[in-house]
Design an enzyme around this catalytic site. Sequence first.
Site, PDB file in Angstrom:
ATOM      1  N   VAL A  80       0.836  -1.197   0.000  1.00  0.00           N
ATOM      2  CA  VAL A  80       0.000   0.000   0.000  1.00  0.00           C
ATOM      3  C   VAL A  80       0.874   1.251   0.000  1.00  0.00           C
ATOM      4  O   VAL A  80       0.609   2.221  -0.689  1.00  0.00           O
ATOM      5  CB  VAL A  80      -0.906   0.029   1.249  1.00  0.00           C
ATOM      6  N   LYS A  81       1.945   1.183   0.780  1.00  0.00           N
ATOM      7  CA  LYS A  81       2.817   2.339   0.926  1.00  0.00           C
ATOM      8  C   LYS A  81       3.370   2.849  -0.395  1.00  0.00           C
ATOM      9  O   LYS A  81       3.566   4.040  -0.576  1.00  0.00           O
ATOM     10  CB  LYS A  81       3.993   1.995   1.855  1.00  0.00           C
ATOM     11  N   GLY A  82       3.650   1.895  -1.308  1.00  0.00           N
ATOM     12  CA  GLY A  82       4.139   2.296  -2.614  1.00  0.00           C
ATOM     13  C   GLY A  82       5.491   2.964  -2.584  1.00  0.00           C
ATOM     14  O   GLY A  82       6.319   2.689  -1.717  1.00  0.00           O
TER      15      GLY A  82
END
Lengths: 521, 265
Positions: free
Chosen positions: B143-145
């Site tokens: 999610v953090k990418g």
Amino acid sequence: MTGKLDLDPVLVARARELARRAGQPVVDLARSHTTVSVERAVLRLAGVSGADPDGIPWVNRLVDAVVADVGLGHGVAAPVFDAMAREGLTDVTLLAQKAAAGSVRFAVPAGRAATAARRAARKSVSAGIRQVDRRRVERDRLVKRYGDPKQRPWIYLIVATGDIYEDIPQAQAAARAGADVIAVIRSTGQSLLDYVPEGATREGFAGTYATQENFRLMRAALDTSSKELGRYVRLTNYASGLCMPEMATLAGLERLDMMLNDSMYGILFRDINPIRTFVDQRFSRQVHARAGIIINTGEDNYLTTADAVDEAHTVTVSQLLNEYFAHEAGLADWQLGLGHAFEINPEVPESFRLELAHALLARELFPDAPLKWMPPTKHMTGDVFRGNLLDGFFNLVGTMTGQGILLVGMMTEAVVTPWLSDRDIALQNVRYVLGAAGGLHEDFVPAPGGFIQQRANRVLGEALDLLERIGDQSLLSAIAEGTFGIMKRPADRGKGLSGVARHEADYFNPASDLLEEGATR
Amino acid sequence: MSSEERSALHGHPVGPGDKRVVRPYGDTSGDGMVQISFTLPVPHTKRAEGAAVQLANKMGMDPAMLVHAKPIGDGFTFFVVYGRVNHLVDMAEVHVVERDYPLLGAKEVNAVVKQRLRRKLSVVGACIGTDAHTVGIDAILNVKGIAGEKGLEYYRELKVTNLGAQVSVPELVEAARLERADAVLVSQVVTQRDAHLHNTREMSAAFREAMPAGRRPLLIVGGPRFDETMTAELGVDRIFGRGTTPGEVASYLVHALITSRKQKA
């Protein structure tokens, strides 16, 4: 606490109490289980060495043979020394060879046979423990003779060629250029090997295999360098992965000085089973405590996968847990190289002040621990010029906040494994900053109620909130739910689970006994 | 390179205002100035400096100015050299893999998957072989990418399974089957002894063996040291190099699995 951050001593004490509460069930788990690697470490202390023609160590063959006959839950020491008596052998390695050939059967001894086997096992293992003790005395003597580094932080440099005979001249050159601590990075993938390779090794992937012989060769080379340079050059390796207890044992036997040894790294980043990790970790930390080895924990890694600002408090939580587990296993504060890192995105406004706040928070929370300060990696790009500047700021935070161990950042991080010139430029950077601002920590006092104090207190507050939440469930479920570094790791999954067993009522481990008692015989 | 492969590559479009032939720029058009640094395995002497200049000359730098020489360790010297090169590059002769799909935002990606695929698009990712560096796959999937862009897990219409590090090829094939993967993403950072190439070939061969052509997931590899033009040689559908963002990968997935296929049908 009278510090630079005006931390509330009540909150700090509360944080430690919560860490204890979260960690206690894990310690109970560790005390009631054993693993194949713990048992192999016991046999290594009893003097089993070498490997079969396929390179599988005799300790593995012997533990596998015992497990096949009687299981793991009794511990291997009693069945092994019982078999020694029955076979009329005095050399445990010879027994391992016979067991591997299938010519020995193992049983759990009872009555007088059990008493005799236990006594023999303790005698044999205590010889290994005394060797660890002698190594520690030897280190103390050499440190006294050659001296510690003149400055803090100690300068920590990585060597990683894959070939121990290439590593040695590189390590010696690094020491000459100013490195106080040499770390030999392990070959990629070694953490998931369920055995320790044997002998001197000349090929590895992005690192050199950790073996007893490689440990010995490098320590001997650095002893030569220490003598030449007039300061004791320390050697670091890794007590992590599936063979953590054996690595700790070999480090103790070969006088390594620091070991990377995190409570949760293997779980989160190598998908090793959580129970396996905690059991292995407790034993390895007991060995480190005994051997006078400084552990380095791995909190820097969380920040490489999670955001260094949003998740700063997970570093604090992990440091508190690592401290609790370390103290419980007998390590003293001076042995706790708790980790943290300079990983905030440089594009974030005030990123340097945030770094200062986080680094100072760790310093104030753990005033007597050396602390391991790790350089930027996540935001290093192919722009080596910008990378060198970032490393300079990293070095500046290190000296301004009184860090104990500074891992030298490379401007070519994420580009190539460091070249000779990269290392030289990186050390020049460190020398400049420490030379120009080595005493700045004396003058650096953040403004009361200012940005840095506020930020540090906020991170501590978030750490407390997280510890409260963990306390309500348990550390194992927090790990399962992805609290640290985003990875989700349930307790019934992961590598190495098949090598874990609950203690039977008659579980016997003379090494654990000697370590718990602090006894030598 | 076969002519077929070559035709798949796009030469740099040379517009009327574009420079066709270029050379390095120091501070004046056409000066050809470059800066290099290197180490020679000799002690720092006058002769060593001469050797550094001669090397620079042989590399096409003329004149070469030695601006810095510093001994490092025993018997090594580090040099920084500035100088003029006479090489030219014809931009029309430069071949690279240009992005051949539209870049979509997360909302658009979700919308296309929802409307046209009408189920979640399944992505399985892993670092294979002994490679323990999850940095790349995590940057794309977590999610953090990376660089402010959220990873694929953030896309509502993508079902992401991140197997993590040191996954064996059979494990990956099995997971792809289990998750009915539309695409398999593999990250390879370690390149010693060309491990990234060997691992990728092994992976694509295993998928070819395990699944018939129409049922195979899209095979994608990424890593800082891949040559993006080597897809055919490695048996994969796409290679992503340094600096790839999750948005680019998501856009490519939508293009390769949905929009380009439907157009052909």
